[in-house]
Design a protein around this motif. Structure first.
Motif, PDB file in Angstrom:
ATOM      1  N   ILE A 188      55.144  27.843  37.343  1.00 58.04           N
ATOM      2  CA  ILE A 188      54.950  28.542  38.569  1.00 58.04           C
ATOM      3  C   ILE A 188      56.358  28.788  38.774  1.00 58.04           C
ATOM      4  CG2 ILE A 188      53.868  28.250  41.032  1.00 58.04           C
ATOM      5  CD1 ILE A 188      51.725  26.714  39.188  1.00 58.04           C
ATOM      6  N   MET A 189      56.763  29.934  39.482  1.00 60.67           N
ATOM      7  CA  MET A 189      58.042  30.082  40.384  1.00 60.67           C
ATOM      8  C   MET A 189      57.675  30.417  41.684  1.00 60.67           C
ATOM      9  SD  MET A 189      60.483  31.913  37.950  1.00 60.67           S
ATOM     10  CE  MET A 189      61.146  31.039  36.090  1.00 60.67           C
ATOM     11  N   ALA A 190      58.306  29.869  42.591  1.00 61.53           N
ATOM     12  CA  ALA A 190      57.968  30.174  44.054  1.00 61.53           C
ATOM     13  C   ALA A 190      59.403  29.977  44.715  1.00 61.53           C
ATOM     14  CB  ALA A 190      56.888  29.210  44.602  1.00 61.53           C
ATOM     15  N   GLU A 191      59.165  30.791  45.957  1.00 56.84           N
ATOM     16  CA  GLU A 191      60.716  30.740  46.791  1.00 56.84           C
ATOM     17  C   GLU A 191      60.269  30.803  48.346  1.00 56.84           C
ATOM     18  OE1 GLU A 191      62.757  34.340  45.876  1.00 56.84           O
ATOM     19  OE2 GLU A 191      61.061  35.497  46.841  1.00 56.84           O
ATOM     20  N   ARG A 192      61.273  30.187  48.819  1.00 56.89           N
ATOM     21  CA  ARG A 192      61.327  30.246  50.490  1.00 56.89           C
ATOM     22  C   ARG A 192      61.742  31.633  50.723  1.00 56.89           C
ATOM     23  NH1 ARG A 192      60.530  26.151  53.700  1.00 56.89           N
ATOM     24  NH2 ARG A 192      60.325  24.150  53.014  1.00 56.89           N
ATOM     25  N   PRO A 193      61.068  32.486  51.647  1.00 56.39           N
ATOM     26  CA  PRO A 193      61.533  33.960  51.815  1.00 56.39           C
ATOM     27  C   PRO A 193      63.000  33.982  52.478  1.00 56.39           C
ATOM     28  CG  PRO A 193      59.190  33.397  52.607  1.00 56.39           C
ATOM     29  CD  PRO A 193      59.615  32.036  52.252  1.00 56.39           C
ATOM     30  N   GLU A 194      63.265  32.893  53.181  1.00 55.79           N
ATOM     31  CA  GLU A 194      64.513  32.860  53.889  1.00 55.79           C
ATOM     32  C   GLU A 194      65.594  32.689  52.869  1.00 55.79           C
ATOM     33  OE1 GLU A 194      62.792  28.842  54.902  1.00 55.79           O
ATOM     34  OE2 GLU A 194      61.971  30.979  54.773  1.00 55.79           O
ATOM     35  N   THR A 195      65.545  32.062  51.915  1.00 53.11           N
ATOM     36  CA  THR A 195      66.614  31.731  50.914  1.00 53.11           C
ATOM     37  C   THR A 195      66.259  32.232  49.480  1.00 53.11           C
ATOM     38  OG1 THR A 195      65.461  29.814  50.350  1.00 53.11           O
ATOM     39  CG2 THR A 195      66.914  29.459  52.309  1.00 53.11           C
ATOM     40  N   GLY A 196      65.361  32.551  49.033  1.00 53.61           N
ATOM     41  CA  GLY A 196      65.007  32.842  47.828  1.00 53.61           C
ATOM     42  C   GLY A 196      65.122  31.841  46.773  1.00 53.61           C
ATOM     43  N   GLN A 197      64.909  30.348  47.582  1.00 52.26           N
ATOM     44  CA  GLN A 197      64.933  29.336  46.544  1.00 52.26           C
ATOM     45  C   GLN A 197      63.835  28.219  46.749  1.00 52.26           C
ATOM     46  OE1 GLN A 197      68.914  27.685  46.872  1.00 52.26           O
ATOM     47  NE2 GLN A 197      69.971  29.743  46.723  1.00 52.26           N
ATOM     48  N   LEU A 198      63.908  27.297  46.192  1.00 51.52           N
ATOM     49  CA  LEU A 198      62.938  26.171  46.431  1.00 51.52           C
ATOM     50  C   LEU A 198      63.678  24.795  46.112  1.00 51.52           C
ATOM     51  CD1 LEU A 198      59.864  26.766  47.116  1.00 51.52           C
ATOM     52  CD2 LEU A 198      59.215  26.460  45.065  1.00 51.52           C
ATOM     53  N   GLY A 199      63.655  24.059  46.986  1.00 48.77           N
ATOM     54  CA  GLY A 199      64.260  22.774  46.583  1.00 48.77           C
ATOM     55  C   GLY A 199      63.389  21.782  45.767  1.00 48.77           C
ATOM     56  N   ILE A 200      63.748  20.608  45.538  1.00 45.07           N
ATOM     57  CA  ILE A 200      63.174  19.642  44.622  1.00 45.07           C
ATOM     58  C   ILE A 200      61.791  19.190  45.444  1.00 45.07           C
ATOM     59  CG2 ILE A 200      63.190  17.427  43.663  1.00 45.07           C
ATOM     60  CD1 ILE A 200      66.184  17.918  43.097  1.00 45.07           C
ATOM     61  N   ASP A 201      62.202  18.850  46.661  1.00 47.56           N
ATOM     62  CA  ASP A 201      60.899  18.437  47.669  1.00 47.56           C
ATOM     63  C   ASP A 201      59.768  19.610  47.734  1.00 47.56           C
ATOM     64  OD1 ASP A 201      62.179  15.950  47.769  1.00 47.56           O
ATOM     65  OD2 ASP A 201      62.992  16.428  49.930  1.00 47.56           O
ATOM     66  N   ASP A 202      60.379  20.667  47.957  1.00 46.42           N
ATOM     67  CA  ASP A 202      59.422  22.129  47.698  1.00 46.42           C
ATOM     68  C   ASP A 202      58.554  22.060  46.352  1.00 46.42           C
ATOM     69  OD1 ASP A 202      60.544  22.610  50.547  1.00 46.42           O
ATOM     70  OD2 ASP A 202      62.018  23.881  49.515  1.00 46.42           O
ATOM     71  N   CYS A 203      59.342  21.774  45.617  1.00 46.91           N
ATOM     72  CA  CYS A 203      58.517  21.824  44.190  1.00 46.91           C
ATOM     73  C   CYS A 203      57.700  20.926  43.877  1.00 46.91           C
ATOM     74  CB  CYS A 203      59.640  21.885  43.067  1.00 46.91           C
ATOM     75  SG  CYS A 203      60.632  23.328  42.846  1.00 46.91           S
ATOM     76  N   ALA A 204      57.819  19.520  44.368  1.00 48.60           N
ATOM     77  CA  ALA A 204      56.770  18.473  44.425  1.00 48.60           C
ATOM     78  C   ALA A 204      55.710  18.837  45.336  1.00 48.60           C
ATOM     79  CB  ALA A 204      57.674  17.491  44.649  1.00 48.60           C
ATOM     80  N   ALA A 205      56.042  19.350  46.458  1.00 51.73           N
ATOM     81  CA  ALA A 205      54.913  19.393  47.385  1.00 51.73           C
ATOM     82  C   ALA A 205      53.905  20.490  47.106  1.00 51.73           C
ATOM     83  CB  ALA A 205      55.261  19.943  48.927  1.00 51.73           C
ATOM     84  N   LEU A 206      54.339  21.609  46.287  1.00 53.09           N
ATOM     85  CA  LEU A 206      53.690  22.817  45.719  1.00 53.09           C
ATOM     86  C   LEU A 206      52.814  22.135  44.483  1.00 53.09           C
ATOM     87  CD1 LEU A 206      52.442  25.546  45.714  1.00 53.09           C
ATOM     88  CD2 LEU A 206      54.543  26.389  44.426  1.00 53.09           C
ATOM     89  N   SER A 207      53.573  21.505  43.659  1.00 54.10           N
ATOM     90  CA  SER A 207      53.052  20.777  42.401  1.00 54.10           C
ATOM     91  C   SER A 207      51.740  19.874  42.917  1.00 54.10           C
ATOM     92  CB  SER A 207      54.066  19.861  41.518  1.00 54.10           C
ATOM     93  OG  SER A 207      53.441  19.204  40.481  1.00 54.10           O
ATOM     94  N   ARG A 208      51.971  19.087  43.827  1.00 54.30           N
ATOM     95  CA  ARG A 208      50.825  18.155  44.587  1.00 54.30           C
ATOM     96  C   ARG A 208      49.717  18.769  44.761  1.00 54.30           C
ATOM     97  NH1 ARG A 208      55.244  15.004  46.021  1.00 54.30           N
ATOM     98  NH2 ARG A 208      55.312  16.021  48.322  1.00 54.30           N
ATOM     99  N   ARG A 209      49.810  20.017  45.659  1.00 57.56           N
ATOM    100  CA  ARG A 209      48.803  20.813  46.189  1.00 57.56           C
ATOM    101  C   ARG A 209      48.182  21.551  44.802  1.00 57.56           C
ATOM    102  NH1 ARG A 209      48.894  22.266  51.901  1.00 57.56           N
ATOM    103  NH2 ARG A 209      47.223  23.668  51.347  1.00 57.56           N
ATOM    104  N   ILE A 210      48.720  22.122  44.005  1.00 55.27           N
ATOM    105  CA  ILE A 210      48.104  22.795  42.814  1.00 55.27           C
ATOM    106  C   ILE A 210      47.502  21.654  42.223  1.00 55.27           C
ATOM    107  CG2 ILE A 210      48.448  23.931  40.710  1.00 55.27           C
ATOM    108  CD1 ILE A 210      51.112  25.070  42.200  1.00 55.27           C
TER     109      ILE A 210
END
Length: 185
Positions: A38-60
């Motif tokens: 799964i690839m995702a991004e923050r619209p304002e940066t076009g990137q995702l940090g490690i904490d963001d990846c972990a948060a999305l992984s936990r939700r999924i």
């Protein structure tokens, strides 16, 4: 075979809830077990940090676990979950990707050949409607419908690196200072 459209429809609301845009959902077969990428991004940066990846992984994971408990497991076999940023040399999966990254080098693999080639590489000229335009290094300016694209990604160049917003390094100095202080104790 797992239906990517169904998975995407389950994952997208989880990404949206965190303020992320979903870039790609893909199953990749590997030597060990399949991987749900799964690839995702923050619209304002076009990137995702490690904490963001972990948060999305936990939700999924929580959503898929709940579905499994209800007897509606969306993936009926073992797999690995991988959540990441699209990276600098990102895949081009959406119309907006072709708009946003016009003027940068790209490689586009095609379903059906264009100008006798199944792979075009050159300066991405953008998209009009659903027609992608690229100035191929060998054959010049070419056009193809988005439906003819098997896969596409940006090519890592100095221009692309210069145009990419760096991940914030805020707090990095504090971590380094703490590490040095701990070593002195």
């Amino acid at each position: 075979m797992t239906d990517i459209t169904i998975l995407t429809n389950l994952i997208k609301p989880e990404a949206d809830a965190l303020g992320f845009e979903l870039v790609r959902v893909e199953f990749v077969s590997g030597a060990d077990e399949p991987t749900l990428q799964i690839m995702a991004e923050r619209p304002e940066t076009g990137q995702l940090g490690i904490d963001d990846c972990a948060a999305l992984s936990r939700r999924i994971s929580a959503k898929f676990d709940a579905l499994e408990e209800e007897g509606r497991d969306p993936i009926d076999h073992a797999y690995r979950l991988e959540v990441s940023s699209p990276g600098i040399d990102r895949p081009l999966t959406r119309i907006k990707d072709y708009e946003n990254w016009a003027g940068y080098e790209a490689r586009i693999s095609l379903v059906d050949a264009v100008a006798g080639k199944k792979q075009l590489r050159g300066l991405l000229e953008g998209i009009e409607g659903d027609i992608i335009k690229i100035d191929d290094r060998e054959t010049g300016s070419q056009e193809t419908p988005l439906t003819n694209v098997h896969s596409a990604k940006l090519i890592l160049t100095d221009a692309l690196i210069a145009a990419t917003v760096p991940v914030s390094a805020d707090g990095a100095d504090e971590i380094e200072e703490q590490t040095l202080e701990e070593q002195e104790d």
